[in-house]
Design a protein around this motif. Structure first.
Motif, PDB file in Angstrom:
ATOM      1  N   LYS A 119       3.277   0.428   3.214  1.00 47.90           N
ATOM      2  CA  LYS A 119       2.937  -0.647   4.031  1.00 47.90           C
ATOM      3  C   LYS A 119       2.906  -1.931   3.370  1.00 47.90           C
ATOM      4  CE  LYS A 119      -0.903  -2.474   6.800  1.00 47.90           C
ATOM      5  NZ  LYS A 119      -2.428  -2.391   7.451  1.00 47.90           N
TER       6      LYS A 119
ATOM      7  N   GLN B 237       7.901  -8.512  10.149  1.00 46.12           N
ATOM      8  CA  GLN B 237       8.841  -7.328  10.077  1.00 46.12           C
ATOM      9  C   GLN B 237      10.154  -7.580  10.941  1.00 46.12           C
ATOM     10  OE1 GLN B 237       7.638  -3.306   9.562  1.00 46.12           O
ATOM     11  NE2 GLN B 237       8.932  -2.539  11.137  1.00 46.12           N
TER      12      GLN B 237
ATOM     13  N   THR C 227      11.914  -1.450   4.241  1.00 41.52           N
ATOM     14  CA  THR C 227      11.202  -2.260   5.212  1.00 41.52           C
ATOM     15  C   THR C 227      11.542  -3.562   4.964  1.00 41.52           C
ATOM     16  OG1 THR C 227       9.397  -0.642   6.035  1.00 41.52           O
ATOM     17  CG2 THR C 227       8.989  -3.271   6.181  1.00 41.52           C
TER      18      THR C 227
ATOM     19  N   GLU D 244       0.975  -1.094  -0.049  1.00 45.64           N
ATOM     20  CA  GLU D 244       0.023  -0.044   0.215  1.00 45.64           C
ATOM     21  C   GLU D 244       0.870   1.198  -0.051  1.00 45.64           C
ATOM     22  OE1 GLU D 244      -3.091  -0.175   3.134  1.00 45.64           O
ATOM     23  OE2 GLU D 244      -3.206  -2.058   3.031  1.00 45.64           O
TER      24      GLU D 244
ATOM     25  N   THR E  22       2.648  -5.963   3.256  1.00 44.63           N
ATOM     26  CA  THR E  22       2.165  -7.353   3.555  1.00 44.63           C
ATOM     27  C   THR E  22       2.554  -8.471   3.136  1.00 44.63           C
ATOM     28  OG1 THR E  22       0.104  -5.908   4.226  1.00 44.63           O
ATOM     29  CG2 THR E  22      -0.031  -8.363   4.373  1.00 44.63           C
TER      30      THR E  22
END
Length: 307
Positions: free
Chosen positions: A188, A234, A225, A179, A190
């Motif tokens: 973001k 994470q 990330t 996202e 996932t």
């Protein structure tokens, strides 16, 4: 994390939290225009006992504030009242260095950045009062003498973008969702999925930058990330802190996993990448911290600058 300008290796507490300071630079005189290597004339007598800063050229570019990462040209001297040795300068290599403005640096530097815009110049004297007693003791153990002030002349050149900005596209990797909130917010990522991890290295562009390509041997500044395929765990992220710098891309000196090195070599500055890295290009059959052996790693990487 990356090494700072090599001349600062002798000043390990440079970016430690520091006490206040004044705008009186202790009689020092600086010659030369912003954008050119400065020359400093030291007064006779003992070095300054108090930290201070002085704006030499206020600049006409964008204002600077805490949280900004700034590319600067930097020259540093040791003020001992005798030799007053110049320790080094970025002007030799003609390569500005990135520094994040934060409370982890001496307050006189934070104040100097706050009063100086891009294109300007300020001087900071970092004396012993910039260090706590504990920091002075730690420095002594490391062989660093904090009793001799350091004199910095700093030319802010440009600021680092806080994120890749542009039109985001779906990377099209089954099992992974990204996202992109836009602006300076972190993407973001996932990775919770029942899909089998790809066996091959995946390098997808989510946002295409407009800057130059990263060249072999350069350093790249990134936000990232990292998660583990299938678990959504994470294990690392630079967002919310200082961007990460990868040095020596494409060379034997690079100190990141192979998948990162392959992705960054030739990447376009300003881009956001999605990387799916199989174990042989990651940490292989060995566990690494919270990463189990033979893990497939998934990263979003914003390529913010290269130098």
């Amino acid at each position: 994390m990356r090494r700072r300008l090599a001349v600062l290796a002798a000043v390990p507490l440079l970016f430690a939290a520091a006490c206040g300071g004044s705008t009186d630079a202790g009689g020092l005189k600086v010659a030369g225009a912003a954008g050119a290597e400065p020359q400093v004339t030291f007064p006779t007598g003992d070095p300054a006992a108090k930290s201070s800063y002085q704006v030499l050229n206020a600049g006409s570019g964008a204002a600077l504030a805490k949280g900004d990462t700034v590319f600067v040209n930097l020259t540093v001297w040791t003020w001992d009242g005798k030799d007053n040795k110049k320790e080094g300068t970025t002007y030799t290599a003609k390569k500005p260095e990135p520094i994040q403005i934060s409370d982890n640096m001496p307050k006189v530097m934070v104040d100097g950045f706050a009063k100086t815009k891009l294109g300007g110049r300020f001087m900071a004297v970092v004396a012993q009062d910039s260090y706590t007693k504990e920091e002075q003791e730690n420095a002594k153990k490391q062989g660093t003498d904090t009793s001799k002030p350091k004199v910095f002349v700093i030319d802010p050149v440009s600021t680092l973008p806080k994120a890749a900005v542009g039109t985001a596209t779906d990377p099209g990797v089954k099992g992974v969702k990204v996202e992109n909130p836009g602006g300076t917010e972190a993407p973001k990522l996932t990775t919770k999925t029942d899909e089998k991890a790809p066996k091959e290295f995946v390098n997808k562009t989510i946002i295409k930058g407009t800057g130059p390509a990263v060249k072999k041997g350069q350093s790249a500044v990134v936000h990232y990330t990292g998660k583990i395929w299938g678990t959504d765990k994470q294990f690392d992220s630079s967002w919310g802190g200082e961007p990460f710098t990868v040095q020596g891309i494409g060379t034997a000196e690079v100190q990141v996993i192979k998948g990162w090195d392959q992705a960054l070599n030739g990447a376009t500055v300003g881009s956001r990448l999605l990387l799916v890295i199989p174990p042989e290009l990651g940490y292989g059959a060995q566990a690494n911290g919270g990463i189990p052996a033979n893990s497939t790693l998934v990263f979003t990487v914003d390529v913010l600058a290269a130098y």
